[in-house]
Design a protein around this motif. Structure first.
Motif, PDB file in Angstrom:
ATOM      1  N   UNK A 289       0.536  -1.381  -0.324  1.00 30.07           N
ATOM      2  CA  UNK A 289       0.210  -0.221   0.262  1.00 30.07           C
ATOM      3  C   UNK A 289       0.836   1.597  -0.007  1.00 30.07           C
ATOM      4  N   UNK A 290       1.897   0.962   1.194  1.00 28.57           N
ATOM      5  CA  UNK A 290       3.089   2.360   1.256  1.00 28.57           C
ATOM      6  C   UNK A 290       2.998   2.601  -0.425  1.00 28.57           C
ATOM      7  N   UNK A 291       4.077   1.753  -0.782  1.00 22.45           N
ATOM      8  CA  UNK A 291       4.487   1.999  -2.647  1.00 22.45           C
ATOM      9  C   UNK A 291       3.205   2.579  -3.488  1.00 22.45           C
ATOM     10  N   UNK A 292       2.419   2.001  -3.600  1.00 23.98           N
ATOM     11  CA  UNK A 292       1.097   1.818  -4.443  1.00 23.98           C
ATOM     12  C   UNK A 292       1.067   3.537  -4.670  1.00 23.98           C
ATOM     13  N   UNK A 293       0.356   3.962  -3.271  1.00 27.98           N
ATOM     14  CA  UNK A 293      -0.139   4.971  -2.910  1.00 27.98           C
ATOM     15  C   UNK A 293       1.259   6.465  -3.006  1.00 27.98           C
ATOM     16  N   UNK A 294       2.048   5.947  -2.552  1.00 34.90           N
ATOM     17  CA  UNK A 294       3.170   6.931  -3.318  1.00 34.90           C
ATOM     18  C   UNK A 294       3.438   6.542  -4.704  1.00 34.90           C
ATOM     19  N   UNK A 295       3.053   5.990  -5.112  1.00 36.26           N
ATOM     20  CA  UNK A 295       3.718   5.762  -6.989  1.00 36.26           C
ATOM     21  C   UNK A 295       2.900   6.587  -7.214  1.00 36.26           C
ATOM     22  N   UNK A 300       2.214   9.239 -11.357  1.00 33.79           N
ATOM     23  CA  UNK A 300       1.435   7.811 -11.693  1.00 33.79           C
ATOM     24  C   UNK A 300      -0.132   7.505 -12.783  1.00 33.79           C
ATOM     25  N   UNK A 301      -0.067   6.764 -14.069  1.00 35.64           N
ATOM     26  CA  UNK A 301      -1.445   7.332 -14.406  1.00 35.64           C
ATOM     27  C   UNK A 301      -2.560   6.512 -13.907  1.00 35.64           C
ATOM     28  N   UNK A 302      -1.223   5.058 -13.963  1.00 31.89           N
ATOM     29  CA  UNK A 302      -1.976   3.909 -13.370  1.00 31.89           C
ATOM     30  C   UNK A 302      -1.590   3.159 -12.586  1.00 31.89           C
ATOM     31  N   UNK A 303      -1.826   2.498 -11.435  1.00 32.05           N
ATOM     32  CA  UNK A 303      -1.047   1.676 -10.021  1.00 32.05           C
ATOM     33  C   UNK A 303      -2.195   1.182 -10.034  1.00 32.05           C
ATOM     34  N   UNK A 304      -1.725  -0.157  -9.966  1.00 33.63           N
ATOM     35  CA  UNK A 304      -2.685  -1.389  -9.380  1.00 33.63           C
ATOM     36  C   UNK A 304      -1.271  -2.527  -8.468  1.00 33.63           C
ATOM     37  N   UNK A 317      -4.590  -3.721   6.336  1.00 27.08           N
ATOM     38  CA  UNK A 317      -5.990  -3.127   7.128  1.00 27.08           C
ATOM     39  C   UNK A 317      -6.265  -2.721   6.074  1.00 27.08           C
ATOM     40  N   UNK A 318      -8.014  -2.812   6.424  1.00 26.25           N
ATOM     41  CA  UNK A 318      -9.027  -2.516   5.896  1.00 26.25           C
ATOM     42  C   UNK A 318      -8.504  -0.921   6.018  1.00 26.25           C
ATOM     43  N   UNK A 319      -8.073   0.039   6.481  1.00 30.73           N
ATOM     44  CA  UNK A 319      -7.661   0.714   6.652  1.00 30.73           C
ATOM     45  C   UNK A 319      -7.326   1.003   5.301  1.00 30.73           C
ATOM     46  N   UNK A 320      -5.977   0.805   5.790  1.00 23.10           N
ATOM     47  CA  UNK A 320      -4.961   1.019   4.514  1.00 23.10           C
ATOM     48  C   UNK A 320      -5.625   0.393   3.235  1.00 23.10           C
ATOM     49  N   UNK A 321      -6.027  -0.360   3.203  1.00 20.34           N
ATOM     50  CA  UNK A 321      -6.757  -0.787   1.888  1.00 20.34           C
ATOM     51  C   UNK A 321      -8.226   0.476   1.364  1.00 20.34           C
ATOM     52  N   UNK A 328      -6.736   6.497  -5.315  1.00 19.53           N
ATOM     53  CA  UNK A 328      -6.510   6.746  -7.499  1.00 19.53           C
ATOM     54  C   UNK A 328      -5.953   5.286  -7.203  1.00 19.53           C
ATOM     55  N   UNK A 329      -5.347   4.305  -6.535  1.00 12.17           N
ATOM     56  CA  UNK A 329      -4.894   2.820  -6.561  1.00 12.17           C
ATOM     57  C   UNK A 329      -6.105   1.347  -6.873  1.00 12.17           C
ATOM     58  N   UNK A 330      -5.895   0.996  -7.620  1.00 15.34           N
ATOM     59  CA  UNK A 330      -7.093   0.218  -7.917  1.00 15.34           C
ATOM     60  C   UNK A 330      -6.432  -1.608  -7.273  1.00 15.34           C
ATOM     61  N   UNK A 331      -7.042  -2.009  -7.032  1.00 17.31           N
ATOM     62  CA  UNK A 331      -6.758  -3.425  -5.360  1.00 17.31           C
ATOM     63  C   UNK A 331      -7.667  -4.536  -6.969  1.00 17.31           C
ATOM     64  N   UNK A 332      -6.600  -5.612  -6.960  1.00 19.06           N
ATOM     65  CA  UNK A 332      -7.327  -6.688  -7.283  1.00 19.06           C
ATOM     66  C   UNK A 332      -6.718  -7.567  -6.673  1.00 19.06           C
ATOM     67  N   UNK A 333      -8.013  -8.400  -6.440  1.00 24.56           N
ATOM     68  CA  UNK A 333      -6.853 -10.434  -5.311  1.00 24.56           C
ATOM     69  C   UNK A 333      -7.381 -11.188  -5.699  1.00 24.56           C
ATOM     70  N   UNK A 334      -6.801 -12.280  -5.655  1.00 25.89           N
ATOM     71  CA  UNK A 334      -6.736 -13.696  -6.067  1.00 25.89           C
ATOM     72  C   UNK A 334      -5.846 -13.523  -7.594  1.00 25.89           C
ATOM     73  N   UNK A 335      -4.793 -12.573  -7.297  1.00 21.94           N
ATOM     74  CA  UNK A 335      -3.843 -12.061  -8.260  1.00 21.94           C
ATOM     75  C   UNK A 335      -2.721 -12.789  -8.767  1.00 21.94           C
TER      76      UNK A 335
END
Length: 441
Positions: A289-295, A300-304, A317-321, A328-335
């Motif tokens: 999360x720290x890396x994604x939010x800072x990117x 960055x246009x798109x961060x996943x 945690x739920x808060x971090x997610x 603006x970060x997309x979070x994808x599960x089961x990847x």
């Protein structure tokens, strides 16, 4: 420059100065006096205090909140520091939403807990700003202790030992103290050089000397420390980096997230750090999360974020997610990562398997946040004297290793959950055990 590198479009200075300042500003602005009093008045001061039980360092939370409510923030700070000398940092980075605040009676009854973390910050910041020191060194015992690692576990141990009159030499591999507090946490969580201010505050007790550029297994050896000192505490964290296995490659744009966060934290100007246009972060913890939010904050246009398991297993945690999604970060599960695609030696995509189907995401940077590993080579010939457990140093409930007069704590020990607050508790408790052993010897 190759076509693949041009397509990567990795560059610095994507945004204007005002935008950087806004996106990297304090995640939780501090409470003022009025706000702190209003929040403190919400506490029920529970007799059995489930919040205190949930705190790994067992801070007397009802007590320090009551002290704030009676306009005694300095007394509140002492109540906090008595148990957790890193109370200021923990107030900023501790996942309070899954620890003390999760079991708060207000949370259970209303879904709105007392803001324990922010109240803790209010008190500790006040004491540090006034340079109020609460501890003096006891008379010298003549005993010398070596501490390996100047992170939360090592410095918590060093501080408690120094208070008791022992002389402590801390050996730190980097050129700066603080461990992951300094090198591994998002800049927007600890702005304005707080990590180093806290190190200075802690070491001001005296009796602690930090030796920089001293790495265990390279510059110093455990056997030598054990021979030269009356006791040794190992708190060097995790030096190894987990890899993606067959899905990994050494292509340009394949980045270790922890190292990247450290580079960002040490940058004098965040605008100087380049970032890709399309970034994939692999992992499910707070580092991801720290890396994604800072990117995203760097432009960055798109961060996943791609996590191999379901949402409920994500360590963040739920808060971090939710923070990631709000930023603006997309979070994808089961990847499940299967292949990193490289074109002309540069990352151009990642292939995942999701529910039996192949998913390809075009990207120009891949940040790996899949955890760090203990490097047993650091023990430098003493591995046979120290038993490992779960790939880390095995310890008992007091932090003792299988090697006489050697203790361990923090991420390098198989005894916790890789949280700053847990590392502090282990360093503190090991110091108490070391002290008892030194007094008895």
């Amino acid at each position: 420059m190759s076509e693949a590198v041009r397509q990567r479009d990795v560059r610095a200075g994507r945004l204007d100065a005002d935008t950087y300042e806004e996106l990297f500003s304090d995640l939780h602005p501090p409470l003022d006096r009025h706000e702190a009093h209003v929040e403190a008045d919400r506490c029920y001061f529970c007799y059995d205090a489930p919040c205190m039980t949930a705190c790994p360092t067992s801070i007397d939370i009802p007590m320090f909140i009551r002290e704030i409510s009676t306009d005694n923030p300095i007394g509140a700070a002492k109540t906090i520091f008595d148990q957790n000398i890193f109370g200021g940092m923990c107030a900023r980075v501790c996942p309070t939403e899954t620890l003390c605040e999760e079991v708060c009676v207000r949370e259970i009854a209303e879904g709105k807990p007392v803001k324990i973390g922010q109240l803790q910050r209010y008190a500790t910041d006040r004491a540090m700003a006034e340079e109020r020191q609460f501890y003096e060194r006891a008379a010298s015992t003549g005993k010398r202790v070596a501490v390996v690692g100047a992170g939360p576990a090592g410095l918590a141990c060093a501080h408690r030992l120094a208070m008791k009159g022992h002389d402590v030499d801390v050996f730190e591999a980097r050129e700066k103290a603080g461990g992951l507090n300094e090198f591994g946490i998002a800049a927007y969580k600890t702005p304005d050089g707080f990590a180093q201010a806290e190190v200075d505050y802690i070491t001001a007790v005296g009796g602690i000397e930090v030796h920089y550029g001293k790495q265990l297994g390279r510059d110093i050896a455990l056997a030598g420390l054990a021979a030269d000192y009356d006791a040794v505490f190992l708190g060097m964290g995790l030096a190894g980096v987990n890899a993606l296995g067959n899905a990994d490659t050494d292509a340009e744009g394949s980045i270790d997230a922890v190292s990247w966060i450290g580079e960002l934290r040490q940058a004098g100007d965040v605008a100087s750090i380049p970032v890709g246009r399309r970034v994939v972060v692999i992992g499910g913890g707070m580092t991801a999360v720290d890396a994604a939010v800072q990117a995203k904050a760097l432009g960055a246009d798109e961060v996943t974020i791609c996590y191999r398991g379901p949402k409920e297993r994500m360590k963040a945690s739920e808060f971090e997610q939710e923070l990631a999604k709000i930023r603006g970060v997309t979070v994808r599960y089961n990847m499940s990562p299967k292949q990193m695609i490289a074109t002309d030696g540069a990352v151009s995509g990642m292939v995942f398997e999701r529910d039996g189907e192949t998913v390809e995401i075009a990207c120009d940077e891949v940040m790996k946040a899949i955890g760090q590993a203990f490097a047993p080579d650091a023990l430098n010939g003493s591995a046979e004297a120290i038993s490992l457990s779960g790939g880390r140093i095995g310890v008992d409930e007091e932090g003792r290793t299988s090697m006489p007069m050697v203790w361990a704590g923090g991420d390098c020990a198989d005894a916790g959950d890789d949280l700053t607050v847990t590392a502090v508790a282990q360093g503190r408790d090991a110091a108490e055990s070391i002290h008892q052993a030194l007094v008895a010897s």
